[in-house]
Design an enzyme around this catalytic site. Structure first.
Site, PDB file in Angstrom:
ATOM      1  N   SER A 121       0.823  -1.212   0.000  1.00 49.05           N
ATOM      2  CA  SER A 121       0.000   0.000   0.000  1.00 49.05           C
ATOM      3  C   SER A 121       0.849   1.250   0.000  1.00 49.05           C
ATOM      4  CB  SER A 121      -0.861   0.045   1.261  1.00 49.05           C
ATOM      5  OG  SER A 121      -1.593  -1.128   1.387  1.00 49.05           O
ATOM      6  N   HIS A 142      -2.158  -3.103  -6.732  1.00 52.92           N
ATOM      7  CA  HIS A 142      -2.740  -2.770  -5.425  1.00 52.92           C
ATOM      8  C   HIS A 142      -4.254  -2.927  -5.441  1.00 52.92           C
ATOM      9  CE1 HIS A 142      -3.714   0.300  -2.138  1.00 52.92           C
ATOM     10  NE2 HIS A 142      -3.302  -0.791  -1.562  1.00 52.92           N
ATOM     11  N   GLU A 154      -4.889  -0.340  -8.433  1.00 55.08           N
ATOM     12  CA  GLU A 154      -3.847   0.609  -8.841  1.00 55.08           C
ATOM     13  C   GLU A 154      -2.666  -0.209  -9.380  1.00 55.08           C
ATOM     14  OE1 GLU A 154      -4.466   4.398  -5.822  1.00 55.08           O
ATOM     15  OE2 GLU A 154      -3.475   2.609  -5.055  1.00 55.08           O
ATOM     16  N   ASN A 192      -4.549   5.649  -1.052  1.00 55.58           N
ATOM     17  CA  ASN A 192      -4.080   5.676   0.332  1.00 55.58           C
ATOM     18  C   ASN A 192      -3.457   7.007   0.695  1.00 55.58           C
ATOM     19  OD1 ASN A 192      -5.042   3.201   0.883  1.00 55.58           O
ATOM     20  ND2 ASN A 192      -3.086   2.137   0.690  1.00 55.58           N
TER      21      ASN A 192
HETATM   22  N1  LIG Z   1      -5.569  -4.447   4.927  1.00 52.85           N
HETATM   23  C1  LIG Z   1      -5.917  -3.710   3.907  1.00 52.85           C
HETATM   24  O1  LIG Z   1      -6.994  -3.093   3.907  1.00 52.85           O
HETATM   25  C2  LIG Z   1      -5.015  -3.621   2.695  1.00 52.85           C
HETATM   26  C3  LIG Z   1      -5.533  -3.056   1.512  1.00 52.85           C
HETATM   27  C4  LIG Z   1      -4.731  -3.025   0.372  1.00 52.85           C
HETATM   28  C5  LIG Z   1      -3.430  -3.501   0.439  1.00 52.85           C
HETATM   29  N2  LIG Z   1      -2.952  -4.017   1.621  1.00 52.85           N
HETATM   30  C6  LIG Z   1      -1.569  -4.519   1.614  1.00 52.85           C
HETATM   31  O2  LIG Z   1      -1.617  -5.935   1.546  1.00 52.85           O
HETATM   32  C7  LIG Z   1      -0.497  -6.501   2.223  1.00 52.85           C
HETATM   33  C8  LIG Z   1      -1.012  -7.471   3.267  1.00 52.85           C
HETATM   34  O3  LIG Z   1      -1.780  -6.775   4.238  1.00 52.85           O
HETATM   35  P1  LIG Z   1      -2.906  -7.500   5.079  1.00 52.85           P
HETATM   36  O4  LIG Z   1      -3.678  -6.419   5.738  1.00 52.85           O
HETATM   37  O5  LIG Z   1      -3.609  -8.500   4.244  1.00 52.85           O
HETATM   38  O6  LIG Z   1      -1.997  -8.238   6.173  1.00 52.85           O
HETATM   39  P2  LIG Z   1      -2.410  -9.420   7.155  1.00 52.85           P
HETATM   40  O7  LIG Z   1      -1.572  -9.266   8.362  1.00 52.85           O
HETATM   41  O8  LIG Z   1      -3.876  -9.511   7.325  1.00 52.85           O
HETATM   42  O9  LIG Z   1      -1.952 -10.740   6.366  1.00 52.85           O
HETATM   43  C9  LIG Z   1      -0.611 -11.030   6.043  1.00 52.85           C
HETATM   44  C10 LIG Z   1      -0.480 -12.536   5.842  1.00 52.85           C
HETATM   45  O10 LIG Z   1       0.812 -12.827   5.343  1.00 52.85           O
HETATM   46  C11 LIG Z   1       1.275 -14.027   5.944  1.00 52.85           C
HETATM   47  N3  LIG Z   1       2.734 -14.071   5.854  1.00 52.85           N
HETATM   48  C12 LIG Z   1       3.650 -13.412   6.600  1.00 52.85           C
HETATM   49  N4  LIG Z   1       4.896 -13.725   6.166  1.00 52.85           N
HETATM   50  C13 LIG Z   1       4.767 -14.580   5.139  1.00 52.85           C
HETATM   51  C14 LIG Z   1       5.689 -15.263   4.296  1.00 52.85           C
HETATM   52  N5  LIG Z   1       6.992 -15.084   4.421  1.00 52.85           N
HETATM   53  N6  LIG Z   1       5.197 -16.101   3.352  1.00 52.85           N
HETATM   54  C15 LIG Z   1       3.880 -16.277   3.220  1.00 52.85           C
HETATM   55  N7  LIG Z   1       2.953 -15.656   3.986  1.00 52.85           N
HETATM   56  C16 LIG Z   1       3.400 -14.817   4.930  1.00 52.85           C
HETATM   57  C17 LIG Z   1       0.745 -13.959   7.352  1.00 52.85           C
HETATM   58  O11 LIG Z   1       0.667 -15.250   7.935  1.00 52.85           O
HETATM   59  C18 LIG Z   1      -0.635 -13.333   7.135  1.00 52.85           C
HETATM   60  O12 LIG Z   1      -1.656 -14.293   6.942  1.00 52.85           O
HETATM   61  C19 LIG Z   1       0.275  -5.329   2.795  1.00 52.85           C
HETATM   62  O13 LIG Z   1       1.317  -5.014   1.936  1.00 52.85           O
HETATM   63  C20 LIG Z   1      -0.763  -4.214   2.850  1.00 52.85           C
HETATM   64  O14 LIG Z   1      -0.184  -2.953   2.784  1.00 52.85           O
HETATM   65  C21 LIG Z   1      -3.719  -4.099   2.729  1.00 52.85           C
END
Ligand SMILES: NC(=O)c1ccc[n+]([C@@H]2O[C@H](COP(=O)([O-])OP(=O)(O)OC[C@H]3O[C@@H](n4cnc5c(N)ncnc54)[C@H](O)[C@@H]3O)[C@@H](O)[C@H]2O)c1
Length: 595
Positions: A121, A142, A154, A192
């Site tokens: 993000s 994204h 995005e 964002n």
């Molecule tokens: N939460 C949101 O609303 C949102 C929206 C758009 C983008 N994002 C982006 O998406 C990405 C993930 O965010 P999220 O909120 O889903 O996080 P999250 O914490 O909910 O999930 C992350 C997952 O990754 C797994 N993980 C960690 N290390 C790992 C590895 N080495 N190999 C495989 N899996 C692994 C974890 O077990 C976990 O299930 C981030 O970069 C975030 O910026 C988040």
């Protein structure tokens, strides 16, 4: 011809990853879904199953299609399973070191022609790309939360991303039924960058005790027209992810203090309060992952009726002013059964009368009011040009246009004219209520009631208590709002109260983004409507509100807070100077003359 990706890997099945898997599998693409450990894999699988079961229960997906969808997903622990996919999308936690290590590893494992994409993000896609030996095949993709629902993607190209890779990913977005907006590699991209300053500011309001979580969320839903309030949204995003995004944006984006994560966020993350996913964040949920909010110790314990304790009796209300807002207030009060004395000077008297009668006539035409109701409503209104007619009213609502000194003088006059015990309310949006309160000898009786146009149709009232306002003046304002069928929120006396304070800086940021040449009016508007489910994009809203109004509000906020991040965008100033004020003047950010 764009290259067609037939098998895709998704790494990390948390809040975003599980949804991204669903998007691909729904659209006939085979997915290898990878997690770091068995328990996380099971959680990811359960999220996908729950989401698809819900779609079946709602009749949006046939059971056979669900089974086919799930059949396209192969779950695996470890990256080795990704050795033959065409594209990998990574959705692991928002930490640069973690993502760089992951990409170096993916570079070793994946086929040389595979494209590697990050769902980051806020981190630099370029920084991630250079951890691989194929930076020209690394791109940002994204998605927005929840990925199966939100239409926007995005697509982030770095200075080294190959144009054909960007084109292939854009074609993929179209195939997935998404709208791809392609942009350069800047912290927070479009959505964002515009969203997180606002979310962080809302956390600051909770932290300062300026308003409650419920009131801030209600204000932005009802007054800002947003699908959910900022604190509910933060709980959905995940506070750990939100913290990391803000922290990165602060460091990468010129150390804008508005992106420095509010200390409360950090404390909540440290305490394990991560939002919906952990069962508790700003709100408490039935169980981890559930959207159902349950009461907790911060849920208001006082019954709705107790909030009205001490409210003074109000039968007759004086409304001072000759504009649309004054007319709307007169109409709403009279329809709710109050006797109203409308005071407007000279020609304004006729104008406000006209506003009210026209609006009531339209209500009759639309069948929302019968003729007897209209006549009774009009019968409750006394039209006057003299302030002296307010000697016997129980509440005065001031809604005059004009300069601050005129308002102050008016409050001094009201102090002379009105009987003791009257609540004096101002609808001012651009000056501290305390200034007006101190123009009287009864500051405890002065309260702000910020209403939204058109008053009869909008449901929010912001009640502003100054440091001198008495609890019973607030209770009186609450009681009147309740009788009008409006939702009242209570906040402190700061520029913009809740809604404008959170909305206008976001609009100003959008103007700065345009000014910086990062994106276009259309793409920025799309990013907010399709990525964040806003009812209109920032430029459409600015043109509707009026650029001059936006500039005035933003100047007030800036003057009060003196934070350079709130300084009005030069482009906004120039457009106002040029007379491009929005729809009303025929031209603002867009040309409205031919529409
Ligand atoms: N939460 C949101 O609303 C949102 C929206 C758009 C983008 N994002 C982006 O998406 C990405 C993930 O965010 P999220 O909120 O889903 O996080 P999250 O914490 O909910 O999930 C992350 C997952 O990754 C797994 N993980 C960690 N290390 C790992 C590895 N080495 N190999 C495989 N899996 C692994 C974890 O077990 C976990 O299930 C981030 O970069 C975030 O910026 C988040």
């Amino acid at each position: 011809m764009a290259r067609e990706f037939t098998s895709v890997g998704v790494v990390g099945l948390g809040t975003m990853g599980a949804g991204i898997v669903e998007v691909f599998a729904r659209n006939g693409v085979d997915v290898v879904a990878v997690e770091i450990a068995e328990d996380a894999l099971e959680r990811g699988r359960a999220t996908l199953t729950r989401s698809t079961d819900r779609a079946v229960a709602r009749g949006k997906l046939a059971p056979a299609d669900r089974d086919a969808l799930l059949g396209r997903v192969n779950f695996a622990v470890g990256l080795a399973a990704l050795d033959s996919v065409d594209l990998v999308i990574e959705a692991v936690p928002e930490r640069l070191d973690l993502k760089q290590r992951l990409f170096a590893e993916l570079d070793r494992i994946c086929r040389p022609e595979a494209v590697l994409a990050t769902n980051t993000s806020s981190l630099s896609v370029t920084d991630i790309a250079v951890a691989t030996g194929r930076p020209q095949q690394v791109v940002g993709v994204h998605f927005f939360n929840p990925a199966p629902v939100m239409k926007l993607v995005e697509v982030v190209r770095t200075v080294v991303t190959a144009p054909e890779v960007v084109a292939d990913v854009e074609a993929l977005c179209a195939r997935l039924g998404k709208v791809g907006v392609t942009i350069g590699d800047r912290a927070g991209f479009i959505a964002n960058h515009l969203l997180f300053g606002y979310l962080n500011q809302a956390v600051g309001m909770v932290e300062a005790g300026y308003a409650t979580r419920e009131d801030i969320d209600a204000a932005m839903k009802l007054g800002g027209g947003l699908p959910m309030g900022p604190l509910t949204l933060l709980d959905l995003i995940g506070l750990d992810t939100a913290y990391e995004i803000l922290d990165t944006m602060y460091r990468r984006g010129g150390r804008d203090r508005r992106h420095a994560p509010a200390p409360l966020l950090r404390q909540m993350v440290t305490a394990g309060l991560l939002g919906r996913k952990s069962g508790r964040g700003f709100y408490t949920y039935e169980r981890p992952g559930s959207p159902v909010v349950v009461p907790d110790e911060r849920t208001p314990v006082v019954a709705e009726s107790a909030l009205l304790d001490g409210a003074r009796t109000v039968d007759t209300v004086g409304v001072v002013g000759g504009g649309t807002t004054a007319g709307g207030i007169v109409e709403a009060l009279a329809r709710a059964g109050y006797r109203v004395v409308s005071v407007a000077r000279g020609e304004e008297d006729a104008r406000v009368r006209e506003t009210v009668t026209t609006s009531l006539a339209e209500e009759v035409l639309r069948g929302r009011l019968d003729e007897a109701g209209r006549d009774a409503t009009l019968g409750r209104i006394t039209w006057s040009a003299a302030l002296d007619h307010l000697a016997d009213v129980d509440l005065v609502v001031e809604a005059v246009a004009g300069d601050p000194d005129a308002k102050k003088a008016l409050f001094a006059d009201l102090d002379e004219v009105c009987k003791p015990g009257v609540v004096l309310a101002t609808t001012t949006a651009t000056r501290p209520v305390i200034d007006l309160a101190m123009a009287t000898r009864r500051p405890a009786d002065v309260v702000g009631v910020h209403v939204f146009d058109p008053v009869p149709a909008t449901s929010l009232v912001e009640i502003v208590r100054t440091i001198r306002t008495s609890p019973d003046a607030v209770a009186t304002a609450r009681a009147v709002a309740a009788r009008l069928g409006k939702t009242a929120v209570v906040c402190g006396d700061r520029a913009g109260f809740i809604v404008d304070a959170l909305l206008f800086p976001y609009l100003n940021d959008a103007v700065r983004m345009l000014e910086a040449g990062y994106s276009t009016t259309d793409d920025i508007d799309h990013a907010m409507t399709l990525g964040c489910a806003y009812p209109v994009g920032p430029f459409a809203l600015l043109d509707r509100v009026g650029l001059d109004v936006a500039l005035a509000v933003q100047r007030t906020i800036y003057r009060e807070l003196r934070d350079p991040g709130f300084a009005p965008a030069p482009l906004l100033e120039h457009l106002v100077t040029a007379g491009y004020l929005g729809r009303g003047s025929g031209r603002g950010f867009r040309d409205h003359t031919s529409r």
